[in-house]
Design a protein around this motif. Sequence first.
Motif, mmCIF file in Angstrom:
data_model
loop_
_atom_site.group_PDB
_atom_site.id
_atom_site.type_symbol
_atom_site.label_atom_id
_atom_site.label_comp_id
_atom_site.label_asym_id
_atom_site.label_seq_id
_atom_site.Cartn_x
_atom_site.Cartn_y
_atom_site.Cartn_z
ATOM 1 N N VAL A 1 -18.795 -4.489 -7.653
ATOM 2 C CA VAL A 1 -17.587 -5.103 -7.086
ATOM 3 C C VAL A 1 -17.660 -6.606 -7.359
ATOM 4 C CG1 VAL A 1 -16.299 -5.603 -4.965
ATOM 5 C CG2 VAL A 1 -17.391 -3.354 -5.264
ATOM 6 N N PRO A 2 -16.791 -7.164 -8.191
ATOM 7 C CA PRO A 2 -15.679 -6.501 -8.885
ATOM 8 C C PRO A 2 -16.162 -5.552 -9.964
ATOM 9 C CG PRO A 2 -15.889 -8.778 -9.600
ATOM 10 C CD PRO A 2 -16.861 -8.612 -8.480
ATOM 11 N N GLY A 3 -15.293 -4.591 -10.292
ATOM 12 C CA GLY A 3 -15.651 -3.582 -11.271
ATOM 13 C C GLY A 3 -14.437 -2.757 -11.641
ATOM 14 N N PRO A 4 -14.662 -1.554 -12.178
ATOM 15 C CA PRO A 4 -13.550 -0.733 -12.665
ATOM 16 C C PRO A 4 -12.486 -0.430 -11.610
ATOM 17 C CG PRO A 4 -15.638 0.136 -13.452
ATOM 18 C CD PRO A 4 -15.978 -0.945 -12.470
ATOM 19 N N SER A 5 -12.919 -0.068 -10.403
ATOM 20 C CA SER A 5 -11.930 0.294 -9.376
ATOM 21 C C SER A 5 -11.132 -0.913 -8.900
ATOM 22 C CB SER A 5 -12.609 0.978 -8.181
ATOM 23 O OG SER A 5 -12.988 2.294 -8.513
ATOM 24 N N THR A 6 -11.799 -2.041 -8.698
ATOM 25 C CA THR A 6 -11.041 -3.213 -8.250
ATOM 26 C C THR A 6 -10.059 -3.658 -9.324
ATOM 27 O OG1 THR A 6 -12.826 -4.703 -8.968
ATOM 28 C CG2 THR A 6 -12.832 -4.002 -6.660
ATOM 29 N N MET A 7 -10.398 -3.430 -10.592
ATOM 30 C CA MET A 7 -9.466 -3.768 -11.667
ATOM 31 C C MET A 7 -8.276 -2.812 -11.664
ATOM 32 S SD MET A 7 -10.140 -4.030 -15.785
ATOM 33 C CE MET A 7 -11.300 -5.392 -15.512
ATOM 34 N N THR A 8 -8.573 -1.501 -11.568
ATOM 35 C CA THR A 8 -7.507 -0.498 -11.594
ATOM 36 C C THR A 8 -6.544 -0.662 -10.434
ATOM 37 O OG1 THR A 8 -8.887 1.131 -12.741
ATOM 38 C CG2 THR A 8 -7.046 1.985 -11.449
ATOM 39 N N TYR A 9 -7.095 -0.740 -9.236
ATOM 40 C CA TYR A 9 -6.238 -0.847 -8.063
ATOM 41 C C TYR A 9 -5.648 -2.252 -7.934
ATOM 42 C CZ TYR A 9 -8.053 3.702 -6.606
ATOM 43 O OH TYR A 9 -8.379 5.023 -6.549
ATOM 44 N N GLY A 10 -6.354 -3.242 -8.446
ATOM 45 C CA GLY A 10 -5.818 -4.601 -8.442
ATOM 46 C C GLY A 10 -4.549 -4.711 -9.269
ATOM 47 N N GLU A 11 -4.550 -4.056 -10.423
ATOM 48 C CA GLU A 11 -3.357 -4.056 -11.269
ATOM 49 C C GLU A 11 -2.190 -3.387 -10.550
ATOM 50 O OE1 GLU A 11 -4.669 -2.104 -14.781
ATOM 51 O OE2 GLU A 11 -5.701 -3.888 -15.592
ATOM 52 N N LEU A 12 -2.482 -2.306 -9.831
ATOM 53 C CA LEU A 12 -1.423 -1.601 -9.103
ATOM 54 C C LEU A 12 -0.902 -2.442 -7.938
ATOM 55 C CD1 LEU A 12 0.198 1.010 -8.830
ATOM 56 C CD2 LEU A 12 -1.645 1.912 -7.383
ATOM 57 N N ALA A 13 -1.818 -3.090 -7.193
ATOM 58 C CA ALA A 13 -1.401 -3.942 -6.080
ATOM 59 C C ALA A 13 -0.508 -5.080 -6.574
ATOM 60 C CB ALA A 13 -2.625 -4.506 -5.364
ATOM 61 N N LYS A 14 -0.874 -5.652 -7.710
ATOM 62 C CA LYS A 14 -0.067 -6.737 -8.280
ATOM 63 C C LYS A 14 1.299 -6.235 -8.717
ATOM 64 C CE LYS A 14 -0.221 -10.390 -11.783
ATOM 65 N NZ LYS A 14 -1.053 -11.016 -12.857
ATOM 66 N N GLU A 15 1.334 -5.073 -9.352
ATOM 67 C CA GLU A 15 2.604 -4.495 -9.790
ATOM 68 C C GLU A 15 3.536 -4.235 -8.609
ATOM 69 O OE1 GLU A 15 4.157 -0.119 -11.183
ATOM 70 O OE2 GLU A 15 2.129 -0.724 -11.784
ATOM 71 N N LEU A 16 2.981 -3.719 -7.517
ATOM 72 C CA LEU A 16 3.791 -3.326 -6.364
ATOM 73 C C LEU A 16 3.980 -4.455 -5.355
ATOM 74 C CD1 LEU A 16 2.245 0.217 -5.769
ATOM 75 C CD2 LEU A 16 4.364 -0.335 -6.983
ATOM 76 N N GLY A 17 3.185 -5.517 -5.457
ATOM 77 C CA GLY A 17 3.276 -6.625 -4.513
ATOM 78 C C GLY A 17 2.809 -6.263 -3.128
ATOM 79 N N ILE A 18 1.686 -5.527 -3.056
ATOM 80 C CA ILE A 18 1.158 -5.091 -1.762
ATOM 81 C C ILE A 18 -0.290 -5.538 -1.612
ATOM 82 C CG2 ILE A 18 2.649 -3.049 -1.602
ATOM 83 C CD1 ILE A 18 0.190 -1.384 -2.532
ATOM 84 N N VAL A 19 -0.750 -5.562 -0.354
ATOM 85 C CA VAL A 19 -2.167 -5.717 -0.049
ATOM 86 C C VAL A 19 -2.742 -4.316 0.115
ATOM 87 C CG1 VAL A 19 -3.844 -6.605 1.622
ATOM 88 C CG2 VAL A 19 -1.833 -7.971 1.025
ATOM 89 N N LEU A 20 -3.920 -4.090 -0.453
ATOM 90 C CA LEU A 20 -4.482 -2.751 -0.534
ATOM 91 C C LEU A 20 -5.922 -2.758 -0.022
ATOM 92 C CD1 LEU A 20 -3.934 0.140 -1.606
ATOM 93 C CD2 LEU A 20 -4.599 -0.674 -3.874
ATOM 94 N N VAL A 21 -6.238 -1.813 0.873
ATOM 95 C CA VAL A 21 -7.603 -1.676 1.402
ATOM 96 C C VAL A 21 -8.279 -0.487 0.727
ATOM 97 C CG1 VAL A 21 -9.043 -1.343 3.442
ATOM 98 C CG2 VAL A 21 -6.941 -2.699 3.601
ATOM 99 N N LEU A 22 -9.327 -0.780 -0.041
ATOM 100 C CA LEU A 22 -10.088 0.231 -0.773
ATOM 101 C C LEU A 22 -11.389 0.546 -0.040
ATOM 102 C CD1 LEU A 22 -9.899 -1.346 -4.362
ATOM 103 C CD2 LEU A 22 -8.239 0.194 -3.279
ATOM 104 N N SER A 23 -12.002 1.683 -0.401
ATOM 105 C CA SER A 23 -13.317 2.052 0.121
ATOM 106 C C SER A 23 -14.149 2.557 -1.048
ATOM 107 C CB SER A 23 -13.191 3.138 1.190
ATOM 108 O OG SER A 23 -14.473 3.556 1.621
ATOM 109 N N LEU A 24 -15.179 1.779 -1.435
ATOM 110 C CA LEU A 24 -15.907 2.041 -2.673
ATOM 111 C C LEU A 24 -17.412 2.199 -2.441
ATOM 112 C CD1 LEU A 24 -14.135 -0.635 -4.927
ATOM 113 C CD2 LEU A 24 -13.548 1.792 -4.664
ATOM 114 N N PHE A 25 -18.044 2.914 -3.343
ATOM 115 C CA PHE A 25 -19.499 3.044 -3.400
ATOM 116 C C PHE A 25 -19.975 1.894 -4.288
ATOM 117 C CE2 PHE A 25 -23.086 6.241 -4.737
ATOM 118 C CZ PHE A 25 -24.013 5.487 -4.034
#
Length: 291
Positions: free
Chosen positions: A62-86
């Motif tokens: 972290v940062p890594g693949p998931s933060t990049m993937t979901y980060g792109e989606l959060a930016k596209e949608l204009g939302i704050v997103l709470v993830l849970s990662l290993f």
Amino acid sequence: MKVGMVQQSCTADIQANIEKLKNNIRECAAKGAQLVVLQELHNSVYFCQSENASLCDLAEPVPGPSTMTYGELAKELGIVLVLSLFERRAAGIYHNTAVVIEKDGAIAGKYRKMHIPDDPCYYEKFYFTPGDLGFQPIETSVGTLGVLVCWDQWYPEAARLMALNGAQLLIYPTAIGGVYTDPVEEQKVQSDAWQLVQRGHSVANGLPVITVNRTGQEDDPTGHSEGIRFWGRSFATGPQGELLAEFGRDEEGVKVVDVDLDRTEYVRRGWPFLRDRRIDEYGDILKRYGR
């Protein structure tokens, strides 16, 4: 503020889980959600039912693949997103980590799960190093988020410290369900207690609570048990513990709920628990047991 909750089942197909999550996140955003919360360890099955060192390959930086993937989606949608990662911190050091993504796709902050269980089908101590970031809320464009993870939800100290450090909202990504060694009646009592204790944190601190749990049956890969049937029942409360929304046990999908952060001011004026705390008499709280 409109908060979206995503409750879904997961399979061993990680990419399929992620695509399902993305669709549900998009649905939340389409319904007006400004903040979206996902369940604990949402990319995969709940792998802690057995002790298998090769499963540490699921961990990522972290940062890594998931933060990049979901980060792109959060930016596209204009939302704050709470993830849970290993989280892979280093060789042999892994954490169960919640990561908050801002509207611009950047990481706003992270929280490493502090309380690590070790129970039948929940062998988390094998995988996770206890968190070392403390109980520090994360500042975002939609508010100050007190993010905790699953087993943390049973500890009033964790919720209180988040509140004392300025959290406006308590958030719990979760993976909890019944094990088949317990009778059905006992599982119902446990499930009710799980929701009740978190509603108590809401009341005691005058804060809304958002809890997002897994749903569905996940089999024990070793075959030594019948696995876990997750409780579902994701829910949101207002600052007096009042239920604003709740999923069914087996319900999959999304709910978007209106959460009034300003109501905390009103509630705490009428129920000034923080004002009346006897901080001069709480020294024994640092002991394991009073005797």
